[in-house]
Design a protein around this motif. Structure first.
Motif, PDB file in Angstrom:
ATOM      1  N   LEU A  53       0.840  -1.134  -0.015  1.00  0.00           N
ATOM      2  CA  LEU A  53       0.157   0.103  -0.068  1.00  0.00           C
ATOM      3  C   LEU A  53       0.950   1.277   0.020  1.00  0.00           C
ATOM      4  CD1 LEU A  53      -2.612  -1.387   2.538  1.00  0.00           C
ATOM      5  CD2 LEU A  53      -2.938  -1.211   0.100  1.00  0.00           C
ATOM      6  N   LEU A  54       1.812   1.329   0.747  1.00  0.00           N
ATOM      7  CA  LEU A  54       2.881   2.302   0.787  1.00  0.00           C
ATOM      8  C   LEU A  54       3.504   2.694  -0.671  1.00  0.00           C
ATOM      9  CD1 LEU A  54       4.653   4.469   2.166  1.00  0.00           C
ATOM     10  CD2 LEU A  54       6.330   2.628   2.486  1.00  0.00           C
ATOM     11  N   ALA A  55       3.662   1.715  -1.238  1.00  0.00           N
ATOM     12  CA  ALA A  55       4.448   1.601  -2.760  1.00  0.00           C
ATOM     13  C   ALA A  55       3.640   2.384  -3.797  1.00  0.00           C
ATOM     14  CB  ALA A  55       4.921   0.414  -3.204  1.00  0.00           C
ATOM     15  N   ARG A  56       2.160   1.992  -3.638  1.00  0.00           N
ATOM     16  CA  ARG A  56       1.139   2.325  -4.396  1.00  0.00           C
ATOM     17  C   ARG A  56       0.817   4.008  -4.113  1.00  0.00           C
ATOM     18  NH1 ARG A  56      -2.978  -2.801  -4.205  1.00  0.00           N
ATOM     19  NH2 ARG A  56      -1.347  -4.176  -5.345  1.00  0.00           N
ATOM     20  N   GLN A  57       0.862   4.270  -2.935  1.00  0.00           N
ATOM     21  CA  GLN A  57       0.715   5.677  -2.620  1.00  0.00           C
ATOM     22  C   GLN A  57       1.952   6.619  -3.095  1.00  0.00           C
ATOM     23  OE1 GLN A  57      -1.848   7.229  -1.204  1.00  0.00           O
ATOM     24  NE2 GLN A  57      -1.059   9.110  -0.449  1.00  0.00           N
ATOM     25  N   THR A 271      -5.329   1.026  10.100  1.00  0.00           N
ATOM     26  CA  THR A 271      -5.627   1.821   8.970  1.00  0.00           C
ATOM     27  C   THR A 271      -5.123   3.387   9.240  1.00  0.00           C
ATOM     28  OG1 THR A 271      -7.398   0.495   8.172  1.00  0.00           O
ATOM     29  CG2 THR A 271      -7.040   2.624   6.933  1.00  0.00           C
ATOM     30  N   GLN A 272      -5.570   3.516  10.348  1.00  0.00           N
ATOM     31  CA  GLN A 272      -5.434   5.415  10.808  1.00  0.00           C
ATOM     32  C   GLN A 272      -3.708   5.479  10.742  1.00  0.00           C
ATOM     33  OE1 GLN A 272      -7.001   6.699  14.193  1.00  0.00           O
ATOM     34  NE2 GLN A 272      -5.401   8.609  14.357  1.00  0.00           N
ATOM     35  N   TRP A 273      -2.884   4.429  11.359  1.00  0.00           N
ATOM     36  CA  TRP A 273      -1.572   4.683  11.692  1.00  0.00           C
ATOM     37  C   TRP A 273      -0.782   4.573  10.118  1.00  0.00           C
ATOM     38  CZ3 TRP A 273      -2.193   0.698  16.128  1.00  0.00           C
ATOM     39  CH2 TRP A 273      -2.553   1.423  17.256  1.00  0.00           C
ATOM     40  N   ARG A 274      -1.302   3.601   9.378  1.00  0.00           N
ATOM     41  CA  ARG A 274      -0.574   3.309   8.224  1.00  0.00           C
ATOM     42  C   ARG A 274      -0.682   4.651   7.357  1.00  0.00           C
ATOM     43  NH1 ARG A 274      -2.644   2.247   3.800  1.00  0.00           N
ATOM     44  NH2 ARG A 274      -4.870   1.499   4.567  1.00  0.00           N
ATOM     45  N   ALA A 275      -1.742   5.172   7.243  1.00  0.00           N
ATOM     46  CA  ALA A 275      -2.250   6.458   6.668  1.00  0.00           C
ATOM     47  C   ALA A 275      -1.258   7.605   7.112  1.00  0.00           C
ATOM     48  CB  ALA A 275      -3.555   6.846   6.575  1.00  0.00           C
ATOM     49  N   GLU A 276      -1.040   7.683   8.379  1.00  0.00           N
ATOM     50  CA  GLU A 276      -0.182   8.643   8.947  1.00  0.00           C
ATOM     51  C   GLU A 276       1.163   8.451   8.471  1.00  0.00           C
ATOM     52  OE1 GLU A 276      -0.532  10.086  13.150  1.00  0.00           O
ATOM     53  OE2 GLU A 276      -2.106   8.604  13.353  1.00  0.00           O
ATOM     54  N   VAL A 277       1.564   7.392   8.479  1.00  0.00           N
ATOM     55  CA  VAL A 277       2.976   7.070   7.834  1.00  0.00           C
ATOM     56  C   VAL A 277       3.028   7.210   6.591  1.00  0.00           C
ATOM     57  CG1 VAL A 277       4.681   5.244   7.350  1.00  0.00           C
ATOM     58  CG2 VAL A 277       3.619   5.021   9.470  1.00  0.00           C
ATOM     59  N   GLU A 278       2.128   6.979   5.472  1.00  0.00           N
ATOM     60  CA  GLU A 278       2.325   7.242   4.340  1.00  0.00           C
ATOM     61  C   GLU A 278       2.096   8.857   3.837  1.00  0.00           C
ATOM     62  OE1 GLU A 278      -1.078   5.390   2.439  1.00  0.00           O
ATOM     63  OE2 GLU A 278      -0.356   3.219   2.869  1.00  0.00           O
ATOM     64  N   THR A 281       5.576  10.461   5.168  1.00  0.00           N
ATOM     65  CA  THR A 281       6.607  10.186   4.292  1.00  0.00           C
ATOM     66  C   THR A 281       6.303  10.969   2.876  1.00  0.00           C
ATOM     67  OG1 THR A 281       6.752   7.885   4.882  1.00  0.00           O
ATOM     68  CG2 THR A 281       7.501   8.453   2.869  1.00  0.00           C
ATOM     69  N   THR A 282       5.030  11.079   2.198  1.00  0.00           N
ATOM     70  CA  THR A 282       4.942  11.871   1.239  1.00  0.00           C
ATOM     71  C   THR A 282       5.168  13.356   1.436  1.00  0.00           C
ATOM     72  OG1 THR A 282       2.742  11.722   1.597  1.00  0.00           O
ATOM     73  CG2 THR A 282       3.792  10.251  -0.021  1.00  0.00           C
ATOM     74  N   ALA A 283       4.763  13.890   2.737  1.00  0.00           N
ATOM     75  CA  ALA A 283       4.813  15.130   2.944  1.00  0.00           C
ATOM     76  C   ALA A 283       6.295  15.685   3.005  1.00  0.00           C
ATOM     77  CB  ALA A 283       4.143  15.635   4.088  1.00  0.00           C
ATOM     78  N   TRP A 284       7.179  14.689   3.819  1.00  0.00           N
ATOM     79  CA  TRP A 284       8.578  14.937   3.842  1.00  0.00           C
ATOM     80  C   TRP A 284       9.342  14.845   2.391  1.00  0.00           C
ATOM     81  CZ3 TRP A 284      12.388  10.969   3.271  1.00  0.00           C
ATOM     82  CH2 TRP A 284      13.852  11.302   3.621  1.00  0.00           C
ATOM     83  N   LEU A 285       8.930  14.214   1.644  1.00  0.00           N
ATOM     84  CA  LEU A 285       9.556  14.074   0.285  1.00  0.00           C
ATOM     85  C   LEU A 285       9.210  15.125  -0.504  1.00  0.00           C
ATOM     86  CD1 LEU A 285       8.460  10.118  -0.739  1.00  0.00           C
ATOM     87  CD2 LEU A 285      10.945  11.019  -0.134  1.00  0.00           C
ATOM     88  N   ASP A 286       8.176  15.641  -0.390  1.00  0.00           N
ATOM     89  CA  ASP A 286       7.404  16.884  -1.164  1.00  0.00           C
ATOM     90  C   ASP A 286       8.348  18.157  -0.720  1.00  0.00           C
ATOM     91  OD1 ASP A 286       5.733  15.516  -2.746  1.00  0.00           O
ATOM     92  OD2 ASP A 286       4.036  16.094  -1.676  1.00  0.00           O
TER      93      ASP A 286
END
Length: 330
Positions: A53-57, A271-278, A281-286
């Motif tokens: 799920l992380l890779a797809r996000q 689901t909530q914690w997984r979404a927080e990690v995603e 991660t994406t906000a930091w990358l951006d």
């Protein structure tokens, strides 16, 4: 947001065949990719499908992502190995990543638990210039001392401050003597480990924790540290980083970003914690890699080589694409 396209890859490492799944967008020209490293005795899907799920996000946000199986795990051939001995596997995956997505010039290593440890060990040993960032979740630094210290401080002493504990004790619901014996055993382990460390002269062989510290200290790129609030491994890491001489000050360096998820367990299983990690991660990358997200239209594409000349880790870059993947698609 873009739909991710997934392809199965096979590539070789040390004479064995490794299997990975590349998630990207067919029109993506991102120069930055994310290599997801696997921790513990598991394979590329991850606990509760976290890595899938992380890779797809990531791919939907224009960051191509590769997740793969080390030798001896999942669908990869060979003998199983520990997180301390996967440098060649990581180097082979990086070569396969760039072969199948040539626009990628820099890579962020993403790892949970001992995969975070493996990422730091790889950087310390290879000094691979392609690694632009590290995303480390609940890094593994366990030893007899770190485990005993964390249990004494974050379990036994905190339990004494809990009203529920004293209510149970008053009702006779707590077997007090076994609890005291267990506490004393942990305290004895901690004192023994501390005495043993101070009584012996420094070894010429660095421990993996020391190597991790050197990898962190020498790394010039961005580091994202994500910690679970309800995880003993995370607490051990903080205790070690705050007490070990070779780790002091590393967590507060300017290029280090720390994010805590107070209620989360070790693998961020909800689901909530997984979404927080995603999202973290994406906000930091951006924020940290904005210029690499879309790539430069006229930039030269780096050629993938069969060996990483900077790291000295030999890899085989022969890669076979299996086309769109269906096994992890559900």
């Amino acid at each position: 947001m873009m739909d991710a396209i997934e392809s199965a890859l096979t590539f070789t490492c040390g004479g064995e065949q490794l299997v990975g799944i590349l998630a990207c967008h067919d029109t993506a020209s991102a120069e930055l990719g994310v290599l997801i490293l696997v921790g513990g005795p598991q394979y590329r899907v991850g606990s509760h499908r976290q890595f899938t799920l992380l890779a797809r996000q990531l791919a939907s946000c224009a960051y191509p992502a590769l997740r793969f199986d080390y030798r001896g795990m999942g669908d990869s051939s060979g003998d199983i190995r520990s997180f301390e001995a996967v440098d060649e596997d990581i180097a082979a995956a990086l070569a396969a990543f760039q072969t199948n997505h040539p626009a990628v010039r820099q890579v962020v290593l993403w790892g949970l638990c001992d995969a975070a440890s493996a990422a730091l060990l790889y950087c310390q040993r290879t000094k691979d210039p392609r690694i632009a960032g590290l995303c480390l979740l609940n890094p593994w630094v366990r030893s007899t001392e770190t485990q005993a210290r964390a249990q004494v401080k974050h379990y036994y002493l905190q339990r004494l401050l809990q009203r529920e504990f004293w209510m149970k004790l008053g009702r006779g619901s707590v077997a007090i003597m076994p609890s005291i014996r267990e506490f004393l055993q942990k305290l004895a382990q901690l004192l023994k480990a501390r005495f043993s460390r101070s009584a012996h002269s420094p070894s010429s062989t660095l421990s993996f924790q020391q190597q991790m510290g050197l990898g962190w200290a020498d790394f010039k790129g961005e580091i994202l540290l994500i910690l679970s609030g309800q995880d003993l491994t995370a607490k051990e890491f903080i205790e070690h980083a705050n007490s070990a001489p070779d780790w002091r000050g590393l967590l507060t360096r300017p290029h280090v970003t720390r994010r805590d998820i107070p209620a989360a367990d070790h693998t961020f299983s909800s689901t909530q914690w997984r979404a927080e990690v995603e999202n973290i991660t994406t906000a930091w990358l951006d924020e940290k890699f904005a210029t690499a997200k879309t790539g430069m239209a006229n930039s030269a594409i780096l050629k993938n080589e069969s060996a990483d000349v900077s790291s000295g880790v030999k890899t085989t870059a022969t890669v076979h694409s299996l086309g769109k993947v269906v096994s992890d698609a559900k």
